[in-house]
Design an enzyme around this catalytic site. Structure first.
Site, PDB file in Angstrom:
ATOM      1  N   SER A   1     -26.386  25.502  14.867  1.00 22.36           N
ATOM      2  CA  SER A   1     -27.559  26.352  15.068  1.00 22.36           C
ATOM      3  C   SER A   1     -27.197  27.812  14.819  1.00 22.36           C
ATOM      4  O   SER A   1     -26.013  28.179  14.793  1.00 22.36           O
ATOM      5  CB  SER A   1     -28.022  26.142  16.527  1.00 22.36           C
ATOM      6  OG  SER A   1     -28.957  27.100  16.927  1.00 22.36           O
TER       7      SER A   1
ATOM      8  N   ASP B   1     -19.822  20.824  17.073  1.00 27.60           N
ATOM      9  CA  ASP B   1     -20.862  21.247  18.022  1.00 27.60           C
ATOM     10  C   ASP B   1     -21.059  20.156  19.063  1.00 27.60           C
ATOM     11  O   ASP B   1     -20.857  18.974  18.782  1.00 27.60           O
ATOM     12  CB  ASP B   1     -22.182  21.500  17.263  1.00 27.60           C
ATOM     13  CG  ASP B   1     -23.103  22.451  17.999  1.00 27.60           C
ATOM     14  OD1 ASP B   1     -23.293  23.593  17.512  1.00 27.60           O
ATOM     15  OD2 ASP B   1     -23.643  22.061  19.072  1.00 27.60           O
TER      16      ASP B   1
ATOM     17  N   ASP C   1     -17.052  19.418  22.405  1.00 27.59           N
ATOM     18  CA  ASP C   1     -17.434  20.245  23.559  1.00 27.59           C
ATOM     19  C   ASP C   1     -16.300  21.236  23.775  1.00 27.59           C
ATOM     20  O   ASP C   1     -15.227  20.866  24.259  1.00 27.59           O
ATOM     21  CB  ASP C   1     -17.631  19.364  24.793  1.00 27.59           C
ATOM     22  CG  ASP C   1     -17.913  20.195  26.046  1.00 27.59           C
ATOM     23  OD1 ASP C   1     -17.936  21.443  25.962  1.00 27.59           O
ATOM     24  OD2 ASP C   1     -18.101  19.596  27.117  1.00 27.59           O
TER      25      ASP C   1
ATOM     26  N   ASN D   1     -17.105  30.328  17.715  1.00 29.44           N
ATOM     27  CA  ASN D   1     -18.430  30.928  17.711  1.00 29.44           C
ATOM     28  C   ASN D   1     -19.330  30.507  18.874  1.00 29.44           C
ATOM     29  O   ASN D   1     -20.378  31.108  19.086  1.00 29.44           O
ATOM     30  CB  ASN D   1     -19.089  30.556  16.364  1.00 29.44           C
ATOM     31  CG  ASN D   1     -20.512  30.976  16.270  1.00 29.44           C
ATOM     32  OD1 ASN D   1     -20.800  32.178  16.238  1.00 29.44           O
ATOM     33  ND2 ASN D   1     -21.424  30.022  16.269  1.00 29.44           N
TER      34      ASN D   1
ATOM     35  N   TYR E   1     -21.408  36.569  31.068  1.00 29.14           N
ATOM     36  CA  TYR E   1     -21.486  36.562  29.604  1.00 29.14           C
ATOM     37  C   TYR E   1     -20.821  37.816  29.045  1.00 29.14           C
ATOM     38  O   TYR E   1     -19.967  37.749  28.159  1.00 29.14           O
ATOM     39  CB  TYR E   1     -22.961  36.491  29.187  1.00 29.14           C
ATOM     40  CG  TYR E   1     -23.193  36.518  27.690  1.00 29.14           C
ATOM     41  CD1 TYR E   1     -23.061  35.355  26.939  1.00 29.14           C
ATOM     42  CD2 TYR E   1     -23.553  37.696  27.033  1.00 29.14           C
ATOM     43  CE1 TYR E   1     -23.271  35.373  25.562  1.00 29.14           C
ATOM     44  CE2 TYR E   1     -23.763  37.712  25.666  1.00 29.14           C
ATOM     45  CZ  TYR E   1     -23.631  36.547  24.936  1.00 29.14           C
ATOM     46  OH  TYR E   1     -23.845  36.576  23.578  1.00 29.14           O
TER      47      TYR E   1
ATOM     48  N   LYS F   1     -17.360  38.203  26.741  1.00 29.51           N
ATOM     49  CA  LYS F   1     -17.395  38.799  25.393  1.00 29.51           C
ATOM     50  C   LYS F   1     -16.458  40.011  25.308  1.00 29.51           C
ATOM     51  O   LYS F   1     -15.816  40.228  24.275  1.00 29.51           O
ATOM     52  CB  LYS F   1     -18.833  39.182  25.032  1.00 29.51           C
ATOM     53  CG  LYS F   1     -19.772  37.993  24.939  1.00 29.51           C
ATOM     54  CD  LYS F   1     -19.301  36.978  23.927  1.00 29.51           C
ATOM     55  CE  LYS F   1     -20.314  35.881  23.661  1.00 29.51           C
ATOM     56  NZ  LYS F   1     -19.853  34.928  22.636  1.00 29.51           N
TER      57      LYS F   1
HETATM   58  P1  NAD Z   1     -27.389  29.235  19.264  1.00 24.66           P
HETATM   59  O1  NAD Z   1     -27.751  28.778  20.640  1.00 24.66           O
HETATM   60  O2  NAD Z   1     -28.435  29.213  18.218  1.00 24.66           O
HETATM   61  O3  NAD Z   1     -26.117  28.403  18.752  1.00 24.66           O
HETATM   62  C1  NAD Z   1     -25.074  28.077  19.630  1.00 24.66           C
HETATM   63  C2  NAD Z   1     -24.538  26.689  19.277  1.00 24.66           C
HETATM   64  O4  NAD Z   1     -23.465  26.391  20.190  1.00 24.66           O
HETATM   65  C3  NAD Z   1     -25.560  25.569  19.421  1.00 24.66           C
HETATM   66  O5  NAD Z   1     -25.548  24.769  18.258  1.00 24.66           O
HETATM   67  C4  NAD Z   1     -25.062  24.792  20.632  1.00 24.66           C
HETATM   68  O6  NAD Z   1     -25.360  23.391  20.558  1.00 24.66           O
HETATM   69  C5  NAD Z   1     -23.573  25.035  20.572  1.00 24.66           C
HETATM   70  N1  NAD Z   1     -22.899  24.833  21.857  1.00 24.66           N
HETATM   71  C6  NAD Z   1     -23.293  25.237  23.088  1.00 24.66           C
HETATM   72  N2  NAD Z   1     -22.398  24.847  24.013  1.00 24.66           N
HETATM   73  C7  NAD Z   1     -21.406  24.200  23.360  1.00 24.66           C
HETATM   74  C8  NAD Z   1     -20.196  23.577  23.758  1.00 24.66           C
HETATM   75  N3  NAD Z   1     -19.838  23.531  25.053  1.00 24.66           N
HETATM   76  N4  NAD Z   1     -19.401  23.023  22.804  1.00 24.66           N
HETATM   77  C9  NAD Z   1     -19.767  23.053  21.502  1.00 24.66           C
HETATM   78  N5  NAD Z   1     -20.917  23.602  21.060  1.00 24.66           N
HETATM   79  C10 NAD Z   1     -21.720  24.187  21.976  1.00 24.66           C
HETATM   80  O7  NAD Z   1     -26.828  30.697  19.495  1.00 24.66           O
HETATM   81  P2  NAD Z   1     -26.285  31.848  18.523  1.00 24.66           P
HETATM   82  O8  NAD Z   1     -27.062  33.051  18.875  1.00 24.66           O
HETATM   83  O9  NAD Z   1     -26.193  31.414  17.124  1.00 24.66           O
HETATM   84  O10 NAD Z   1     -24.837  32.039  19.171  1.00 24.66           O
HETATM   85  C11 NAD Z   1     -23.645  32.060  18.409  1.00 24.66           C
HETATM   86  C12 NAD Z   1     -22.728  33.108  19.007  1.00 24.66           C
HETATM   87  O11 NAD Z   1     -23.294  34.410  18.781  1.00 24.66           O
HETATM   88  C13 NAD Z   1     -22.516  32.996  20.519  1.00 24.66           C
HETATM   89  O12 NAD Z   1     -21.157  33.215  20.835  1.00 24.66           O
HETATM   90  C14 NAD Z   1     -23.351  34.132  21.078  1.00 24.66           C
HETATM   91  O13 NAD Z   1     -22.863  34.586  22.316  1.00 24.66           O
HETATM   92  C15 NAD Z   1     -23.193  35.158  19.979  1.00 24.66           C
HETATM   93  N6  NAD Z   1     -24.211  36.228  19.985  1.00 24.66           N
HETATM   94  C16 NAD Z   1     -25.511  35.932  19.717  1.00 24.66           C
HETATM   95  C17 NAD Z   1     -26.437  36.966  19.733  1.00 24.66           C
HETATM   96  C18 NAD Z   1     -27.894  36.719  19.441  1.00 24.66           C
HETATM   97  O14 NAD Z   1     -28.707  37.643  19.602  1.00 24.66           O
HETATM   98  N7  NAD Z   1     -28.282  35.525  18.997  1.00 24.66           N
HETATM   99  C19 NAD Z   1     -26.034  38.284  20.021  1.00 24.66           C
HETATM  100  C20 NAD Z   1     -24.712  38.525  20.300  1.00 24.66           C
HETATM  101  C21 NAD Z   1     -23.787  37.484  20.274  1.00 24.66           C
END
Ligand code: NAD
Length: 287
Positions: free
Chosen positions: A16, A37, A63, A90, A156, A160
């Protein structure tokens, strides 16, 4: 790294959002991708999309909170593609709650998934990258780990901030050994991260954004930025230039900065769940 052609990239959380977009961006440049994932159906679907577009990819359930996750992931990747060149750590999950209401167990859950996943990944993959004398690690942190714009997600933000520090140390250690490190610090990106924000502790704190100057980016934009950062061996990757500006402002007078953030947060109403539902309903009726 001069080229991604025929390289092998492992991406956690690749089903995702940012992970999925990066998987596509790297595959378009000729890399073979392992999408790891907890959502195995999602991982398989992204792999199938990449394969349909002429690339090579495999999905695997993983996981990142589990002790053995990364040894298994390394084994899977080597069995399937015979090498590892890029590791993108990620996965990140959010929690929400006021600081005096967040239980220790919730801190531990978030730190285990967000931070210890990076530690476990390094333990599994780093010796391999060092031995081969080339490769690249991308650690996804967040602008929430660089400065504070909300007080309702401390575990969180702490996870980070730690990822930023680990990445700095690794960059200094690994660069002379031929291994690159990028720390990705996204601002707001349109993903599933806050869809059905799972847990709230104490009175609903509401959602606080970082301010309207931080535009909400599409994940594809970030995927392209990550691919370019690997090719250019960029260490710090902000998705938004405003993050750099904010850090400059903080560094120039940290006390004034924190006083301003305190005032802004005190004077800006948070969005409550009911507001979000209303906004979603209004958007749907416009479409
Ligand atoms: P998202 O929720 O769309 O994707 C996260 C993915 O991680 C999902 O596919 C989920 O199934 C998977 N996941 C969750 N727990 C898991 C586990 N225990 N083991 C394996 N997979 C797992 O979120 P995103 O926004 O794409 O997040 C990606 C990264 O970007 C994260 O580290 C998030 O903290 C960081 N981030 C996102 C934003 C934002 O605004 N979206 C901003 C800053 C940082």
């Amino acid at each position: 790294m001069e080229s991604l052609q025929n390289k092998v990239a492992v991406i956690t959380g690749g089903s995702s959002g940012i992970g999925c977009a990066t998987a596509h961006a790297l595959a378009q440049r000729g890399a073979r991708i392992v999408i790891a994932d907890i959502d195995s159906a999602g991982a398989d679907a992204v792999a199938a999309d990449i394969t349909r577009s002429g690339g090579q990819a495999a999905g695997v359930r993983c996981d990142v909170g589990a002790e053995a996750a990364f040894d298994e992931l390394k084994g899977f990747t080597l069995d399937r593609f015979g090498q590892v060149d890029v590791v993108m750590n990620n996965v990140g999950v959010l929690t929400s709650g006021l600081p005096d209401h967040l239980p220790v167990q919730e801190w531990q859950r978030i730190i285990n998934i967000n931070l210890f996943s990076v530690v476990r990944s390094n333990t599994a993959f780093m010796p391999l990258l060092i031995e081969q004398g080339h490769g690249h690690i991308v650690n996804t942190a967040s602008f929430a780990g660089l400065f504070t714009y909300a007080y309702d997600r401390l575990p969180y933000a702490a996870s980070k901030a730690s990822i930023v520090q680990i990445s700095e140390g690794l960059r200094i250690y690994l660069h002379p050994q031929g291994v690159g490190v990028t720390v990705l610090c996204p601002g707001p990106v349109k993903t599933n991260i806050s869809v059905g924000l799972p847990r709230t502790f104490g009175p609903e704190p509401g959602i606080r954004g970082p301010g309207a100057q931080f535009a909400l980016l599409e994940p594809d934009v970030v995927g392209e930025q990550v691919a370019q950062a690997i090719l250019d061996d960029t260490f710090m990757l902000y998705t938004h230039e405003q993050v750099r500006d904010t850090l400059v402002e903080r560094a120039s007078d940290w006390n004034a900065f924190i006083a301003k953030q305190t005032d802004t947060i005190a004077n800006t109403p948070a969005l409550m769940q009911a507001d979000l539902l209303k906004m979603a309903a209004e958007a749907e009726s416009r479409d």
